[in-house]
Design an enzyme around this catalytic site. Sequence first.
Site, short mmCIF file in Angstrom:
data_model
loop_
_atom_site.label_atom_id
_atom_site.label_comp_id
_atom_site.label_asym_id
_atom_site.label_seq_id
_atom_site.Cartn_x
_atom_site.Cartn_y
_atom_site.Cartn_z
N GLU A 277 0.95 -1.03 0.15
CA GLU A 277 0.42 -0.10 0.22
C GLU A 277 0.69 0.86 0.06
O GLU A 277 0.64 2.42 -0.50
CB GLU A 277 -0.79 0.64 1.05
CG GLU A 277 -2.06 -1.58 1.27
CD GLU A 277 -2.71 -1.43 -0.26
OE1 GLU A 277 -2.98 -0.57 -1.06
OE2 GLU A 277 -2.86 -2.47 -0.01
N GLU A 306 -0.17 -0.42 -9.82
CA GLU A 306 0.17 -1.61 -9.08
C GLU A 306 1.58 -2.25 -10.08
O GLU A 306 2.47 -2.63 -8.66
CB GLU A 306 -0.60 -3.08 -10.09
CG GLU A 306 -1.17 -4.21 -9.06
CD GLU A 306 -1.94 -3.81 -7.72
OE1 GLU A 306 -1.75 -4.23 -6.51
OE2 GLU A 306 -2.08 -2.87 -7.47
ZN ZN Z 1 -2.25 -2.59 -4.68
#
Ligand code: ZN
Length: 512
Positions: A277, A306
Amino acid sequence: MSDPYDQLVTRLKRAHTLGTVADLLGWDEQVNLPPDSADVRAEQLAVLAETQHAAATDPEIGRLLDEFGRDGSPSRPTEATVSALGSTRSTPDRAVVLRHARRDYDRATKLPAEFVREKAAHSSHAYHAWADAKACNDFAGYAPFLEKHLALARREAELLGWGDRPYDFAIDKHDPGLTAAQITALFAELKRALIPLVRAIRDSRVRADTALFKAFPVESQLVFLREVTERIGFNYRRGRIDVSLHPFCSGTGADIRMTTRFDADNPLDSLFSSIHETGHGLYEQGLPRAHLGTALGQAVGMAVHESQSRLWENQVARGRAFWRFFEPRLRALFPTQLAAVSSEELYLAVNAVEPTLIRVDADEVHYNLHILLRFELEQRLFSGALAVRDLPAAWNALCTESLGQTPANDREGVLQDVHWSGGAFGYFPSYCLGNMMAAQLWAAVRRALPELETDFARGDFSRLLGWLRENIHAHGRRYDTLELVRRVTGEELSPKHLLAYLQERYGGLYLG
Ligand code: ZN
């Protein structure tokens, strides 16, 4: 009269700001909300969503956009636009903002309000149907909701001019510019080499012991992960970390809200989910603040997002140099718990490879196989080759083929993920594309800064963050996903760096 471009930006920022308030309420719902206050929160969010949609579809935005051509120059130069711009020439920054503003505005205004309402209401019902179906292991009860979601996705694509390519539209919503055909080619290449690697590791006699960790007090886990995330660069003066059921990261550059969860017997779970995160948070904190609310202050898409979280989580934090610095600190915080654990055992546990049926529990060697399966099924659903009622059987067959395990029930099979219950098709591929991109960026930054891991071993991550800031974060949405990869790494997006990285790290550990 003020510059029409400035007027436009003011309106875009207003819509964005309303969105950030909704994000904050959503964060609060998962972190702080008292159990009996859910109804009032649903009302608050609904009113805010309406207000935000009205702001994003403000006809004045459409009128202002019409004043500019595609390159950002006034399309019908009037005395006002010319004098306000100073000249009729555009700037590249403006062209980026205008291009995305036009696209977002079209997407927000071309959908009839009735359709938007129907989809929102259906998503809410489908979420609860999914949660119930998962709890009772009853796919049949959920199937009609999924069928309707598919119909709505096709209808949305049609309304926005993608009627002949509804799945490409679903992908484009998360990763602008990417198509199913491009992803198919990338995934096929990845799969060819990944399957033999997975099998070889499965046959290896080396096994990580993940049951090494017992009774790690949560308070000390929090101290450690705060220290790690702060040291890799998260600015806690513009963000915070709290606890929620499922970890997530929300907010924008000026205020990032991350969450994690704690398990006394699994300290690596909270640590790595927090680092993941943090990777998302660092990206958001690195977007140009002055441009927040316009395309120049926004993330490119899910795959790039990502790539940032995976790079920090995997390439960096599962590497030896990282642990050279942090292992002594971990041992200082947990001296008795780690007394009988050797450095090599710890490092192996950090890089444990173990097949699992559950995507979110998967290690990075197996993880991509979980995504390939979902991508394959989404394509079949959208092409009509697969009926929703046949989804569980198709899921299980693919699972057996690629993971070598068959779900005993739909809870550990087709019902495990929340995404489809919200109509989020075309989202899963981003995870795997992000993994590819992370490995490709990692190869590029190691070429550019060969001494990087010496920095890590000293606890210094600033040069990596600086490189990401300059090459990725600073651009906002200036480039689409594939163009950004090409510019930063000098080559097309490809699975070869991910394969080489997995081979190097896991081959080294398991196939010695
Ligand atoms: Zn993620």
